[in-house]
Design a protein around this motif. Structure first.
Motif, PDB file in Angstrom:
ATOM      1  N   LEU A  40      74.781  55.125  -5.418  1.00 32.59           N
ATOM      2  CA  LEU A  40      74.070  54.521  -4.285  1.00 32.59           C
ATOM      3  C   LEU A  40      73.526  55.637  -3.413  1.00 32.59           C
ATOM      4  N   ARG A  41      72.200  55.722  -3.311  1.00 31.74           N
ATOM      5  CA  ARG A  41      71.555  56.745  -2.499  1.00 31.74           C
ATOM      6  C   ARG A  41      70.623  56.097  -1.496  1.00 31.74           C
ATOM      7  N   GLY A  42      70.333  56.830  -0.428  1.00 33.06           N
ATOM      8  CA  GLY A  42      69.395  56.351   0.579  1.00 33.06           C
ATOM      9  C   GLY A  42      69.614  57.096   1.874  1.00 33.06           C
ATOM     10  N   ASN A  43      68.735  56.874   2.802  1.00 32.73           N
ATOM     11  CA  ASN A  43      68.817  57.539   4.091  1.00 32.73           C
ATOM     12  C   ASN A  43      70.011  57.046   4.894  1.00 32.73           C
ATOM     13  N   ARG A  97      79.810  57.886 -20.658  1.00 34.78           N
ATOM     14  CA  ARG A  97      79.773  57.103 -21.899  1.00 34.78           C
ATOM     15  C   ARG A  97      79.656  55.599 -21.658  1.00 34.78           C
ATOM     16  N   GLY A  98      79.960  55.151 -20.454  1.00 30.98           N
ATOM     17  CA  GLY A  98      79.877  53.732 -20.144  1.00 30.98           C
ATOM     18  C   GLY A  98      78.535  53.374 -19.531  1.00 30.98           C
ATOM     19  N   ILE A  99      78.510  52.241 -18.865  1.00 29.67           N
ATOM     20  CA  ILE A  99      77.287  51.768 -18.209  1.00 29.67           C
ATOM     21  C   ILE A  99      77.113  52.494 -16.885  1.00 29.67           C
ATOM     22  N   THR A 100      75.912  53.017 -16.667  1.00 27.08           N
ATOM     23  CA  THR A 100      75.574  53.703 -15.422  1.00 27.08           C
ATOM     24  C   THR A 100      74.380  53.003 -14.792  1.00 27.08           C
ATOM     25  N   ARG A 101      74.471  52.726 -13.488  1.00 29.21           N
ATOM     26  CA  ARG A 101      73.359  52.149 -12.743  1.00 29.21           C
ATOM     27  C   ARG A 101      73.197  52.936 -11.449  1.00 29.21           C
ATOM     28  N   CYS A 102      71.954  53.310 -11.163  1.00 30.20           N
ATOM     29  CA  CYS A 102      71.641  54.088  -9.956  1.00 30.20           C
ATOM     30  C   CYS A 102      70.703  53.276  -9.075  1.00 30.20           C
ATOM     31  N   TYR A 103      70.962  53.317  -7.774  1.00 27.93           N
ATOM     32  CA  TYR A 103      70.188  52.536  -6.809  1.00 27.93           C
ATOM     33  C   TYR A 103      69.773  53.418  -5.643  1.00 27.93           C
ATOM     34  N   TYR A 104      68.547  53.200  -5.191  1.00 27.78           N
ATOM     35  CA  TYR A 104      68.054  53.850  -3.984  1.00 27.78           C
ATOM     36  C   TYR A 104      67.779  52.758  -2.966  1.00 27.78           C
ATOM     37  N   LEU A 105      68.414  52.870  -1.800  1.00 27.35           N
ATOM     38  CA  LEU A 105      68.254  51.879  -0.738  1.00 27.35           C
ATOM     39  C   LEU A 105      67.131  52.334   0.175  1.00 27.35           C
ATOM     40  N   HIS A 106      66.012  51.642   0.090  1.00 29.92           N
ATOM     41  CA  HIS A 106      64.837  52.019   0.875  1.00 29.92           C
ATOM     42  C   HIS A 106      64.783  51.192   2.150  1.00 29.92           C
ATOM     43  N   VAL A 107      64.952  51.883   3.266  1.00 28.38           N
ATOM     44  CA  VAL A 107      64.904  51.259   4.584  1.00 28.38           C
ATOM     45  C   VAL A 107      63.936  52.074   5.431  1.00 28.38           C
ATOM     46  N   PRO A 108      62.875  51.466   5.962  1.00 25.63           N
ATOM     47  CA  PRO A 108      61.937  52.211   6.815  1.00 25.63           C
ATOM     48  C   PRO A 108      62.651  52.804   8.035  1.00 25.63           C
ATOM     49  N   ASP A 130      62.302  60.460 -13.358  1.00 29.60           N
ATOM     50  CA  ASP A 130      62.465  59.644 -14.573  1.00 29.60           C
ATOM     51  C   ASP A 130      62.830  58.188 -14.295  1.00 29.60           C
ATOM     52  N   ALA A 131      62.459  57.668 -13.134  1.00 32.25           N
ATOM     53  CA  ALA A 131      62.720  56.263 -12.794  1.00 32.25           C
ATOM     54  C   ALA A 131      64.173  55.883 -13.055  1.00 32.25           C
ATOM     55  N   LEU A 132      65.071  56.776 -12.690  1.00 33.58           N
ATOM     56  CA  LEU A 132      66.501  56.578 -12.910  1.00 33.58           C
ATOM     57  C   LEU A 132      67.083  55.494 -11.997  1.00 33.58           C
ATOM     58  N   GLU A 133      66.422  55.251 -10.854  1.00 33.55           N
ATOM     59  CA  GLU A 133      66.989  54.361  -9.843  1.00 33.55           C
ATOM     60  C   GLU A 133      66.221  53.053  -9.711  1.00 33.55           C
TER      61      GLU A 133
END
Length: 187
Positions: free
Chosen positions: A19-22, A106-117, A154-157
């Motif tokens: 989980l990434r974001g400002n 080796r398992g499932i990985t999901r990456c998210y970017y929280l975009h808040v103005p 690479d559109a990872l998120e």
């Protein structure tokens, strides 16, 4: 537990969520919400805790916290924990580590970017319950930290915007990571 091949981490059953974001985008609230919905066996590797509390380090290129975040996430995954790595985690400083971690898992990985103005960032910041933090961190700080759409390559998120309610975001991540289909282990 069997020995993993060199360069790999976790098992095919573990989940890694980034989980990434400002600042004030909701990262910590989402991490807590994921743990509340999932239960035990979900490790939260929080950048602020490792950088500011454990190391008392300023955020900068090549900081020691980058390796500590990586090491902590890998350790938890290798011990069967599902892991949420959360923080501002600027792409230019933390991107290589996060990409390597995602690639090695080796398992499932999901990456998210929280975009808040930025305007919404200010509103959310004002609702933080820590009065000392609010007195110390002001608009000037937030503007200096803010980066518009600081995405990994690479559109990872998956980008989640400010319109997504907390519970909706938690449910989305549980569903997309498959954690909604995994039974927690009571450690």
């Amino acid at each position: 537990m069997t020995e993993a091949a060199p360069g790999t981490v976790g098992t095919s059953d573990t989940r890694l969520i980034v989980l990434r974001g400002n600042s004030a985008s909701g990262k910590s609230s989402i991490a807590v919400g994921l743990r509340e919905k999932f239960g035990r066996n979900l490790a939260i590797v929080a950048q602020d805790n490792l950088r500011r509390i454990v190391l008392r380090e300023r955020d900068g290129p090549g900081g020691a916290n980058i390796g500590l975040i990586d090491l902590t996430a890998r350790y938890a995954l290798d011990h069967g924990f599902h892991v949420v790595v959360e923080g501002i985690l600027y792409a230019d400083r933390y991107g290589t580590m996060l990409q390597d971690l995602a690639r090695a898992h080796r398992g499932i990985t999901r990456c998210y970017y929280l975009h808040v103005p930025f305007e919404e960032t200010m509103l959310r910041h004002a609702t933080k319950p820590d009065a000392e933090y609010l007195a110390h961190v002001n608009e000037h700080h937030l503007r200096g930290w803010y980066r518009e759409m600081d995405l990994l390559p690479d559109a990872l998120e998956t980008v989640i915007d400010e319109a997504s309610a907390l519970d909706d975001t938690v449910q989305q991540i549980l569903r997309e990571s498959g954690l909604d289909q995994v039974l927690p282990i009571d450690r």
